[in-house]
Design a protein around this motif. Sequence first.
Motif, PDB file in Angstrom:
ATOM      1  N   ASP A 111      -0.634  55.491  -5.990  1.00  0.00           N
ATOM      2  CA  ASP A 111      -0.877  54.247  -5.250  1.00  0.00           C
ATOM      3  C   ASP A 111      -1.834  53.310  -5.965  1.00  0.00           C
ATOM      4  O   ASP A 111      -2.605  52.589  -5.331  1.00  0.00           O
ATOM      5  CB  ASP A 111      -1.398  54.541  -3.840  1.00  0.00           C
ATOM      6  CG  ASP A 111      -0.337  55.131  -2.947  1.00  0.00           C
ATOM      7  OD1 ASP A 111       0.823  54.766  -3.125  1.00  0.00           O
ATOM      8  OD2 ASP A 111      -0.672  55.967  -2.095  1.00  0.00           O
ATOM      9  N   ARG A 139       6.726  51.249  -7.082  1.00  0.00           N
ATOM     10  CA  ARG A 139       7.051  50.720  -5.767  1.00  0.00           C
ATOM     11  C   ARG A 139       6.708  49.239  -5.715  1.00  0.00           C
ATOM     12  O   ARG A 139       5.741  48.791  -6.344  1.00  0.00           O
ATOM     13  CB  ARG A 139       6.296  51.461  -4.667  1.00  0.00           C
ATOM     14  CG  ARG A 139       6.803  52.852  -4.394  1.00  0.00           C
ATOM     15  CD  ARG A 139       6.034  53.489  -3.249  1.00  0.00           C
ATOM     16  NE  ARG A 139       4.643  53.709  -3.627  1.00  0.00           N
ATOM     17  CZ  ARG A 139       4.217  54.770  -4.293  1.00  0.00           C
ATOM     18  NH1 ARG A 139       5.088  55.703  -4.672  1.00  0.00           N
ATOM     19  NH2 ARG A 139       2.945  54.904  -4.593  1.00  0.00           N
ATOM     20  N   ASN A 155      10.558  46.884   1.097  1.00  0.00           N
ATOM     21  CA  ASN A 155       9.970  47.920   0.255  1.00  0.00           C
ATOM     22  C   ASN A 155      11.055  48.516  -0.631  1.00  0.00           C
ATOM     23  O   ASN A 155      12.151  48.839  -0.156  1.00  0.00           O
ATOM     24  CB  ASN A 155       9.352  49.036   1.110  1.00  0.00           C
ATOM     25  CG  ASN A 155       8.202  48.548   1.959  1.00  0.00           C
ATOM     26  OD1 ASN A 155       7.066  48.529   1.527  1.00  0.00           O
ATOM     27  ND2 ASN A 155       8.506  48.140   3.195  1.00  0.00           N
ATOM     28  N   SER A 191      11.449  51.518  -3.802  1.00  0.00           N
ATOM     29  CA  SER A 191      10.804  52.587  -4.565  1.00  0.00           C
ATOM     30  C   SER A 191      11.817  53.220  -5.510  1.00  0.00           C
ATOM     31  O   SER A 191      12.977  53.429  -5.135  1.00  0.00           O
ATOM     32  CB  SER A 191      10.254  53.666  -3.622  1.00  0.00           C
ATOM     33  OG  SER A 191       9.352  53.122  -2.686  1.00  0.00           O
ATOM     34  N   ARG A 201      11.846  56.623  -8.211  1.00  0.00           N
ATOM     35  CA  ARG A 201      11.053  57.794  -8.554  1.00  0.00           C
ATOM     36  C   ARG A 201      11.846  58.720  -9.459  1.00  0.00           C
ATOM     37  O   ARG A 201      13.059  58.898  -9.263  1.00  0.00           O
ATOM     38  CB  ARG A 201      10.655  58.546  -7.281  1.00  0.00           C
ATOM     39  CG  ARG A 201       9.654  59.634  -7.511  1.00  0.00           C
ATOM     40  CD  ARG A 201       9.211  60.265  -6.209  1.00  0.00           C
ATOM     41  NE  ARG A 201      10.220  61.143  -5.662  1.00  0.00           N
ATOM     42  CZ  ARG A 201      10.665  61.092  -4.414  1.00  0.00           C
ATOM     43  NH1 ARG A 201      10.206  60.182  -3.598  1.00  0.00           N
ATOM     44  NH2 ARG A 201      11.567  61.939  -3.981  1.00  0.00           N
TER      45      ARG A 201
END
Length: 878
Positions: A251, A279, A295, A297, A299
């Motif tokens: 984060d 993100r 949002n 994201s 990964r």
Amino acid sequence: MDLFGHKNIFVVFLGFLLLVPLSGFAKEKPVVAADTTANDTLQKKEAKKESKITAPVAYSAADSIMLSMGGDMFLYGSGVVNYDKLNLTAEYIHFNTNTSIVDAEGRVDEEGEPIGDPVLKDGDQEYNAKSIRYNFVTKKGYVLQGVVQQGEGYIVGERTKKIDDDIYCMVNGKYTTCSDHEHPHFYLNLTKAKVKQGKWVAAGPSYLVLLDVPLPLALPFGFFPFTDSYSSGVIMPSYGDDLSRGFYLTDGGYYFAINDYMDLALTGDIYTKGTWAVRAASSYIKRYKFNGNANFSFRQDVISEKGLPDYSKYSSFEAIWSHRQDPKSSPNSTFSAGVNFSGGNYDRNSILNYPQANLLAQNTKSSSISYAYRFPNSPFSVSANLLASQRTADSTISLTLPDLTFTMSRIYPFKRKSSIGKERLYEKLYFSYSGHVTNSITTKENLLLESSFAKDWQKSFDHTIPVGASFNVLRYISITPTVNYHERWNFESIEQMWDYTNNTVMRDTISGFNRVYDFNAGVSLSTKFYGFYTPIRKIFGDKIDRIRHVFTPTLSYSYRPDFSDPFWGFYSSYMRPVSTTDPTLVPVNYSPYPGAPSGGESSAISFSINNNIEMKVKHEVDTVPEPIYKTVSLIDALGVGGGYNFAADSLNWSNFSGNIRLKFTDQFSLSLGAMFDTYMYGLDMFGNPAHINTPRWDVGKFPRFMGTSTSFGYSINNQTFKKKKAKTEEEPEIETEETIVGKVEKKTKKTPETTGDKRSIPFNLGFNYSINYAYSDFNKDKMEYNYAVSQNIGFNASLTLTENWNFNFSAAYNITDRQLTYSSLGIRRSLHCWSMTANIVPFGAYQTFNFMIQVDSSLLEDLKYEKRSDYSQPVNWY
């Protein structure tokens, strides 16, 4: 959202205006009265001094005020001094109008408690301290034990010096979000700090103090920008250790304050064993127009290490978008979005927190983006949709893009604009139109981008035109004739043939425009009958006033041609052998056109009967002369239905349907629906069970119950018993002068509900139950289907045992399989400015635990200790 309020920024220090005296003060100051025999020369020099005060000074005190010829002013007991925008209150104040210096401090009462500590207000800022020396003109000074609140935190300075309009230097400062700033449970000790009010804090060596115990968590130097305005800035990452992924920073990133209507946060994660994520999160709003958030994201998960058997590496993503339009912004158009789309492994391998079993149990995810427009002053409207559905269990995705609908609402073409006299029958004729365009595909996630738009996507255009009318005959019978036309356009057809070599069906897709259609016509009649029954008073008394029965029969007839007839040209056929051992060829009918109407002529009559039974009960109250009646539902709905097809060559009867709804309370009712089989079973030529043309009543059997299902839930809490108590105590009363005065007096008195009953323990206990009883496997010996029961029960509970302890629990149990499918236990303990939480999933495939102690303030939420299990490994609870 702004940097000052972002979750990962330590906005720890906010400036203050306060200052530490060079020397202490005595509890009382000597006052020298004017002496006419004093040195004349000294008096002349003092008289020549000009005061630096440029604005009026207003002052007052509760005890006494003493003035001296030298410009000294002494205020005792709740003293107040107002100068320009400055306001100072303290138990004792000494102010010299010549030097513009004020000294203020509090005192200790007889019980040893401090009272009257100085409070200095400068505009919107307020500062509390033990002792203050301040120059009203130069605005420089000192303060001892000054306290100022900024946002969620407090800054306490043991010694602070103001050297400029907004520059402060402090020694042994404290920053804490604990409201008990006199004795905080934790704080950051700032050995030296310099503050530019509203801009930044630069601190020397700082360390964390917990319960007055210094911890070995220190920063050699810190620079913390802060502002009350909307601004961009760095987002500090969190750090930790994960058993399967290694050490991490999560984060961390940058926050962009784009403008007053939109922001953007770019963050990322990195793990020492290779896992990483990025993100993007944004919120936007336009007042009176729309608002939403998005949002995204991406990964890449790397589990374990190369060469080990549990090593794995894969990528996944998630996209979430929510958009809401203000209804007042556009009365004729609407736009909305609810997107929740992710890769199949995203939820199962979350690195943001421990896996949540309730999320993993979700088998489908749905997304939609919709726009609709209604043309003003017309019956026409259009809507466009993008629809997506995911089955996470097998990574199947269904996508529709676009999904367009053109609609003309019901119109009455023969209705007169200015009718005179009685409405004519043809004026009640109405029709409407709906056109539906779809382009859809169902495939696996990994094959979606490889699909062919021309071959794999299914395209169609549907037209629906209903025509009807409604009128009454003999006043009480409602008649509704209808005609429905449906047409479907396709752009491909699928030809079928039997492959004798492989004993399977071969399909060949042929591109080209084609159309299929169907229509039906019908008429229905309905009415209502009302019956009233008054119980025999000698037997039942007069408690029951009467019972009302509403009987609603409906009779309808419909006709539909057989669209599998060669006349329509919608069906074809091929020959296939009965089985591998029986080479006898039999025809198989099929339609090469998607969405073709089903075969078989229908000339059917159907019926339905619905019943409603209610009871009117007398409720007597001594204080009211006239009785009060209450309606109680005995059977809210009880109905049966069925039909008979005159055109069918066999199996003329349809299955019968039944339903019942019982209303026990205003909040709780039970609804059951069921189907009843009307024909016996046999085996077809392929050995599969199929109906035979023998009604069950021909062999002395009733229609067979096929099954039903229902579910219900109930919860109780503190308010449940209060409502019941209030309901039993509530009695209607006659409004008189005495009762009205009594009601007014009751409202002015405090009750346990308004003052808060400390003996009450807030709780909530709920459960839900579902049952399904239906056909299962076929019993060839009895030529009947066996029954199977499926039952599930769920519990949830929350209990606030004390003001600081909270417990919650939820579980789901499959009664049929005798296994616990899901359970979760949560515990939270409030530690004033800290909180402790524990979440445990003790049973199931994803047994996990998570324990965390964290500061409550969002400014310092990364000041925490967390311990969690590795969900990839079974938890050993012993």
